[in-house]
Design a protein around this motif. Sequence first.
Motif, PDB file in Angstrom:
ATOM      1  N   GLU A 510       0.823  -1.209   0.000  1.00 33.88           N
ATOM      2  CA  GLU A 510       0.000   0.000   0.000  1.00 33.88           C
ATOM      3  C   GLU A 510       0.855   1.256   0.000  1.00 33.88           C
ATOM      4  OE1 GLU A 510      -2.977  -0.686   2.936  1.00 33.88           O
ATOM      5  OE2 GLU A 510      -4.048  -2.007   1.535  1.00 33.88           O
ATOM      6  N   ASN A 511       1.997   1.147   0.634  1.00 32.37           N
ATOM      7  CA  ASN A 511       2.945   2.262   0.663  1.00 32.37           C
ATOM      8  C   ASN A 511       3.544   2.573  -0.709  1.00 32.37           C
ATOM      9  OD1 ASN A 511       3.947   4.081   2.367  1.00 32.37           O
ATOM     10  ND2 ASN A 511       4.908   2.560   3.734  1.00 32.37           N
ATOM     11  N   TRP A 512       3.709   1.502  -1.507  1.00 32.44           N
ATOM     12  CA  TRP A 512       4.367   1.646  -2.808  1.00 32.44           C
ATOM     13  C   TRP A 512       3.677   2.682  -3.689  1.00 32.44           C
ATOM     14  CZ3 TRP A 512       5.079  -4.160  -4.578  1.00 32.44           C
ATOM     15  CH2 TRP A 512       6.090  -4.749  -3.799  1.00 32.44           C
ATOM     16  N   LYS A 513       2.332   2.634  -3.618  1.00 33.71           N
ATOM     17  CA  LYS A 513       1.577   3.490  -4.526  1.00 33.71           C
ATOM     18  C   LYS A 513       1.866   4.959  -4.241  1.00 33.71           C
ATOM     19  CE  LYS A 513      -3.091   3.931  -6.266  1.00 33.71           C
ATOM     20  NZ  LYS A 513      -4.417   3.353  -6.154  1.00 33.71           N
ATOM     21  N   SER A 514       1.825   5.320  -2.937  1.00 33.87           N
ATOM     22  CA  SER A 514       2.070   6.735  -2.627  1.00 33.87           C
ATOM     23  C   SER A 514       3.528   7.096  -2.927  1.00 33.87           C
ATOM     24  CB  SER A 514       1.692   7.056  -1.192  1.00 33.87           C
ATOM     25  OG  SER A 514       2.249   6.104  -0.342  1.00 33.87           O
ATOM     26  N   LYS A 515       4.443   6.166  -2.690  1.00 31.35           N
ATOM     27  CA  LYS A 515       5.847   6.431  -3.005  1.00 31.35           C
ATOM     28  C   LYS A 515       6.021   6.639  -4.514  1.00 31.35           C
ATOM     29  CE  LYS A 515       8.516   4.540   0.768  1.00 31.35           C
ATOM     30  NZ  LYS A 515       8.710   3.174   1.225  1.00 31.35           N
ATOM     31  N   ALA A 516       5.319   5.803  -5.281  1.00 31.84           N
ATOM     32  CA  ALA A 516       5.464   5.868  -6.740  1.00 31.84           C
ATOM     33  C   ALA A 516       4.986   7.207  -7.282  1.00 31.84           C
ATOM     34  CB  ALA A 516       4.700   4.731  -7.388  1.00 31.84           C
ATOM     35  N   THR A 517       3.943   7.748  -6.675  1.00 32.88           N
ATOM     36  CA  THR A 517       3.390   8.991  -7.208  1.00 32.88           C
ATOM     37  C   THR A 517       4.084  10.231  -6.644  1.00 32.88           C
ATOM     38  OG1 THR A 517       1.657   8.673  -5.573  1.00 32.88           O
ATOM     39  CG2 THR A 517       1.080   8.166  -7.847  1.00 32.88           C
ATOM     40  N   GLU A 518       5.041  10.034  -5.717  1.00 29.57           N
ATOM     41  CA  GLU A 518       5.719  11.181  -5.110  1.00 29.57           C
ATOM     42  C   GLU A 518       6.383  12.101  -6.128  1.00 29.57           C
ATOM     43  OE1 GLU A 518       8.465   9.788  -2.110  1.00 29.57           O
ATOM     44  OE2 GLU A 518       6.779   9.559  -0.717  1.00 29.57           O
ATOM     45  N   THR A 519       7.089  11.482  -7.094  1.00 29.48           N
ATOM     46  CA  THR A 519       7.905  12.296  -7.992  1.00 29.48           C
ATOM     47  C   THR A 519       7.228  12.649  -9.305  1.00 29.48           C
ATOM     48  OG1 THR A 519       8.858  10.253  -8.754  1.00 29.48           O
ATOM     49  CG2 THR A 519      10.148  11.513  -7.144  1.00 29.48           C
ATOM     50  N   CYS A 520       6.087  12.001  -9.585  1.00 28.99           N
ATOM     51  CA  CYS A 520       5.586  12.164 -10.945  1.00 28.99           C
ATOM     52  C   CYS A 520       5.118  13.582 -11.250  1.00 28.99           C
ATOM     53  CB  CYS A 520       4.507  11.146 -11.258  1.00 28.99           C
ATOM     54  SG  CYS A 520       3.079  11.260 -10.211  1.00 28.99           S
ATOM     55  N   SER A 521       4.660  14.318 -10.220  1.00 25.59           N
ATOM     56  CA  SER A 521       4.189  15.663 -10.570  1.00 25.59           C
ATOM     57  C   SER A 521       5.364  16.573 -10.942  1.00 25.59           C
ATOM     58  CB  SER A 521       3.354  16.266  -9.449  1.00 25.59           C
ATOM     59  OG  SER A 521       3.982  16.006  -8.246  1.00 25.59           O
ATOM     60  N   THR A 522       6.537  16.304 -10.358  1.00 26.53           N
ATOM     61  CA  THR A 522       7.716  17.096 -10.761  1.00 26.53           C
ATOM     62  C   THR A 522       8.056  16.788 -12.219  1.00 26.53           C
ATOM     63  OG1 THR A 522       8.512  16.086  -8.723  1.00 26.53           O
ATOM     64  CG2 THR A 522       9.831  17.892  -9.642  1.00 26.53           C
ATOM     65  N   SER A 523       8.025  15.503 -12.574  1.00 30.36           N
ATOM     66  CA  SER A 523       8.334  15.184 -13.971  1.00 30.36           C
ATOM     67  C   SER A 523       7.270  15.749 -14.891  1.00 30.36           C
ATOM     68  CB  SER A 523       8.430  13.685 -14.212  1.00 30.36           C
ATOM     69  OG  SER A 523       8.483  12.970 -13.047  1.00 30.36           O
ATOM     70  N   ASN A 524       6.011  15.786 -14.382  1.00 29.27           N
ATOM     71  CA  ASN A 524       4.963  16.377 -15.213  1.00 29.27           C
ATOM     72  C   ASN A 524       5.262  17.821 -15.551  1.00 29.27           C
ATOM     73  OD1 ASN A 524       2.957  14.890 -16.259  1.00 29.27           O
ATOM     74  ND2 ASN A 524       1.524  15.146 -14.560  1.00 29.27           N
ATOM     75  N   GLN A 525       5.861  18.532 -14.560  1.00 28.75           N
ATOM     76  CA  GLN A 525       6.218  19.936 -14.825  1.00 28.75           C
ATOM     77  C   GLN A 525       7.279  20.018 -15.910  1.00 28.75           C
ATOM     78  OE1 GLN A 525       7.281  21.396 -10.981  1.00 28.75           O
ATOM     79  NE2 GLN A 525       5.165  21.219 -10.276  1.00 28.75           N
ATOM     80  N   LEU A 526       8.221  19.071 -15.840  1.00 28.52           N
ATOM     81  CA  LEU A 526       9.263  19.026 -16.876  1.00 28.52           C
ATOM     82  C   LEU A 526       8.646  18.854 -18.246  1.00 28.52           C
ATOM     83  CD1 LEU A 526      12.062  16.686 -15.499  1.00 28.52           C
ATOM     84  CD2 LEU A 526      12.300  19.020 -16.332  1.00 28.52           C
ATOM     85  N   LEU A 527       7.677  17.920 -18.276  1.00 35.69           N
ATOM     86  CA  LEU A 527       7.019  17.631 -19.536  1.00 35.69           C
ATOM     87  C   LEU A 527       6.262  18.856 -20.027  1.00 35.69           C
ATOM     88  CD1 LEU A 527       6.350  15.470 -21.587  1.00 35.69           C
ATOM     89  CD2 LEU A 527       4.435  14.796 -20.180  1.00 35.69           C
TER      90      LEU A 527
END
Length: 567
Positions: A510-527
């Motif tokens: 259950e922890n994995w999911k929140s960990k996985a989404t931690e960085t994606c919004s930063t990469s979204n900004q890059l995109l």
Amino acid sequence: MMLSHRVGRVCHVLVLVLCLSAAEDFDWSANNHDSFYYGTFPNGFSWGAGGSAYQTEGAWDKDGKGLSIWDVFTHKKGKTFLNDTGDSSCDGYYKIKDDILLMKELNLNHYRFSISWPRIMPTADHVNEKGLKYYDVLIDELLENRITPIVTLYHWDLPQVLQEKYGGWQNISMINYFSDFANLCFERYGDRVKYWITFNNPWSVAVEGYETGEHAPGLKLRGTGAYRAAHHIIKAHAKVWHTYDSQWRSKQRGMVGISLYGDWGEPVDITNQKDIEAAERYVQFYIGWFATPIFHGDYPHVMKDFIGRKSTQQGLGTSRLPSFSSQEKSYIKGTCDFLGVGHFTTRYVTQKSFPSNRGNTYFSDRDLAELVDPRWPDPGSEWLYSVPWGFRRMLNFIKTQYGNPMIFITENGVSEKIMCTELCDVWRIQYYKDYINEMLKAIRDGVNVKGYTAWSLLDKFEWDEGYSERFGLYYVDFKNKNKPRYPKASVQFYKRIINSNGFPNQREVENWKSKATETCSTSNQLLAADPLTSHMEMVTEVVVPTVCTLCILISAVFLMILLRKRN
Ligand code: NOJ
């Protein structure tokens, strides 16, 4: 009766009983939707990701590559979404090292790719050294990074010459051409490649290439074309397996399999015999069409019955489904060292009769209707509903029907809705989590699955859907000429499954999911910043040089005028 006779009879009956119980039957009535299963995969389970040549390489006309049927098909207007082509796609041809870094990031054990036939045999009769070299480098780089190559020989890109000269897979001569190509690959790469897949998803080649015409070569030979294409493909597969077996196996010690695609078909009403039969027909016309000859020597009975009967009703003297001679049957039977399975989704199935006077097609031959449950999530492509339990059912069906073969999952994954640029792909995380868990349950049921290939490593050209459907763990910005790759959140999630070889316990997973989404919004900004970057590139690469040249020209003209005036 003498005692010895009696004992003999008892033994005879016993042997019969044992034989009967060995030929297991699939239990249609036992569809148990167990809750999530925490546990790990067997040691040595292989985790991978994949792609295919035409979908990712680009470089469609570089270094001596010949035309494939997909180059020609996509260059015609109206064949693909927005007339997209695979001309440059992910430019994988130029990015071997970059892409291997992505695989390392995921900790993959294997990578599945395909060899473009026209890249190494441009006109199917001569060899292109530069093309061969490309795959040499790819294979060597993978091995240096301890990633096992799983290589598909045919992922749909037939050399165009073979289509023009012979009509492609409609023609029996493809068998020898394909065998020459396969032999060249075994000879050149077999010292390093140990897992070969002859054909990827022959169902699509046959049905979409020769029946509906949605795929290259775009032929609509309804009711016959698909069956003929499949017939030649099965024979070509068998020939290549035998060639490997007799000429290469002892030296190279590899394995040759085929990758079959199949959606699962579940009876609408599990207590209704007609629905059960319709669902079974659905599966037999899908995966059974190819698997039954390869494991048992002939087409499924139900295909022979239905297509045969409909052909007679049409007034035809022979069935539209070709038949194998008894020699061919024994030659084809058993030509599979491992079975590749591609699976994405499920349908409910019920009986529906199609009278043969209303036209005969592969689809109407099956006499069934497909339904979906509106509650099933459909996060991406319109055909792709997430029904994880269907995966376990499919794997158990394969186990019972084909004698529990060694299986590699060669494709499984999900896309996103049209034009989506979201890197926080929580729906993909959910899909992988649930489907991989159902595979784990299937292994617990006794299914012999040895490896799993997430489909796909990168976003790529999605055939007639062009670039509108993104299956990648990595987002590819196709608008930017450098084709940068960005990790989606699912990269972090899949990586954790790989590193734990499964699902250790509820708290952690259950922890994995929140960990996985931690960085994606930063990469979204890059995109999001990427259009700006491409704009800046355009300014520096096009605008600045043009303005400078113009300035120089204008100054030269002024200088000339000034000099003239002076004179
Ligand atoms: C199966 C095909 O083999 C593959 O090339 C494609 O990307 C997936 N289906 C998803 O549509």
